[in-house]
Motif scaffolding. Structure first.
Motif, short mmCIF file in Angstrom:
data_model
loop_
_atom_site.label_atom_id
_atom_site.label_comp_id
_atom_site.label_asym_id
_atom_site.label_seq_id
_atom_site.Cartn_x
_atom_site.Cartn_y
_atom_site.Cartn_z
N PRO A 19 -19.94 10.71 -23.66
CA PRO A 19 -19.60 10.61 -22.23
C PRO A 19 -20.72 10.01 -21.38
O PRO A 19 -20.47 9.20 -20.50
CB PRO A 19 -19.28 12.05 -21.83
N ALA A 20 -21.97 10.39 -21.65
CA ALA A 20 -23.09 9.83 -20.89
C ALA A 20 -23.25 8.34 -21.16
O ALA A 20 -23.47 7.55 -20.23
CB ALA A 20 -24.37 10.57 -21.24
N LEU A 21 -23.11 7.95 -22.41
CA LEU A 21 -23.22 6.53 -22.75
C LEU A 21 -22.06 5.72 -22.17
O LEU A 21 -22.24 4.59 -21.72
CB LEU A 21 -23.29 6.36 -24.27
N ALA A 22 -20.87 6.32 -22.17
CA ALA A 22 -19.70 5.65 -21.58
C ALA A 22 -19.89 5.42 -20.09
O ALA A 22 -19.49 4.38 -19.56
CB ALA A 22 -18.44 6.47 -21.85
N ARG A 23 -20.52 6.38 -19.42
CA ARG A 23 -20.81 6.20 -17.99
C ARG A 23 -21.76 5.03 -17.77
O ARG A 23 -21.61 4.26 -16.83
CB ARG A 23 -21.39 7.48 -17.39
N ILE A 24 -22.73 4.88 -18.64
CA ILE A 24 -23.66 3.75 -18.53
C ILE A 24 -22.92 2.43 -18.69
O ILE A 24 -23.20 1.46 -18.00
CB ILE A 24 -24.79 3.88 -19.58
N ALA A 25 -21.94 2.42 -19.60
CA ALA A 25 -21.16 1.19 -19.86
C ALA A 25 -19.98 1.03 -18.89
O ALA A 25 -19.28 0.03 -18.94
CB ALA A 25 -20.64 1.21 -21.29
N HIS A 26 -19.76 2.04 -18.04
CA HIS A 26 -18.68 2.01 -17.04
C HIS A 26 -17.29 1.92 -17.68
O HIS A 26 -16.43 1.17 -17.23
CB HIS A 26 -18.86 0.86 -16.05
N VAL A 27 -17.09 2.71 -18.75
CA VAL A 27 -15.79 2.78 -19.41
C VAL A 27 -15.51 4.23 -19.79
O VAL A 27 -16.39 5.09 -19.72
CB VAL A 27 -15.72 1.88 -20.67
N SER A 28 -14.30 4.50 -20.24
CA SER A 28 -13.96 5.85 -20.69
C SER A 28 -14.63 6.13 -22.04
O SER A 28 -14.95 5.19 -22.78
CB SER A 28 -12.45 6.00 -20.84
N PRO A 29 -14.84 7.41 -22.37
CA PRO A 29 -15.47 7.73 -23.66
C PRO A 29 -14.71 7.17 -24.87
O PRO A 29 -15.32 6.64 -25.80
CB PRO A 29 -15.49 9.26 -23.68
N ALA A 30 -13.38 7.26 -24.86
CA ALA A 30 -12.60 6.75 -26.00
C ALA A 30 -12.73 5.23 -26.11
O ALA A 30 -12.93 4.70 -27.22
CB ALA A 30 -11.14 7.14 -25.84
N HIS A 31 -12.64 4.56 -24.99
CA HIS A 31 -12.77 3.10 -25.00
C HIS A 31 -14.19 2.71 -25.43
O HIS A 31 -14.38 1.75 -26.19
CB HIS A 31 -12.45 2.51 -23.62
#
Length: 119
Positions: A19-31
């Motif tokens: 989830p933290a990495l997904a926030r950095i990439a500006h996408v959902s965790p699954a995506h």
């Protein structure tokens, strides 16, 4: 994806979750997980493990710190998980890797002299 991978490279020893990495990439965790794997050929978790093991390999070669100290410094939570992951990625235990790495650093002429049978 590159921002998240760069964050993993910089902060490999920190506890990082999807989830933290997904926030950095500006996408959902699954995506994020799907796209990261498609882009880099491995899951974010495996990438992070590999980065930690690469750093541990350097520390095992270049320092005389204990395997346990190195385990915690690179971000693993337990020596057992560290050893198992290290063996999966490198093909041998951290202690065996250290012994082989030290032996490789010795010039061949010295190795031959030291291992020559004496009369």
């Amino acid at each position: 994806m590159l921002r998240a991978r760069d964050a993993m490279d910089r902060a490999y020893a920190q506890p990082l979750d999807v989830p933290a990495l997904a926030r950095i990439a500006h996408v959902s965790p699954a995506h994020f997980t799907r796209t990261f794997r498609a882009t880099f050929g491995e899951t974010p978790h495996r990438y992070l493990q590999r980065r930690r093991v690469e750093r541990a390999m350097f520390l095992l070669r270049e320092t005389d710190r204990s395997v346990t100290d190195i385990c915690f410094e690179v971000g693993f939570g337990s020596p057992g998980t560290f050893s198992r992951t290290f063996r999966d990625i490198v093909g041998r235990s951290p202690r065996a890797y250290r012994k082989e790495a030290v032996a490789l650093g010795v010039p061949t002429c010295f190795t031959m002299a030291w291992t020559r049978p004496s009369d």
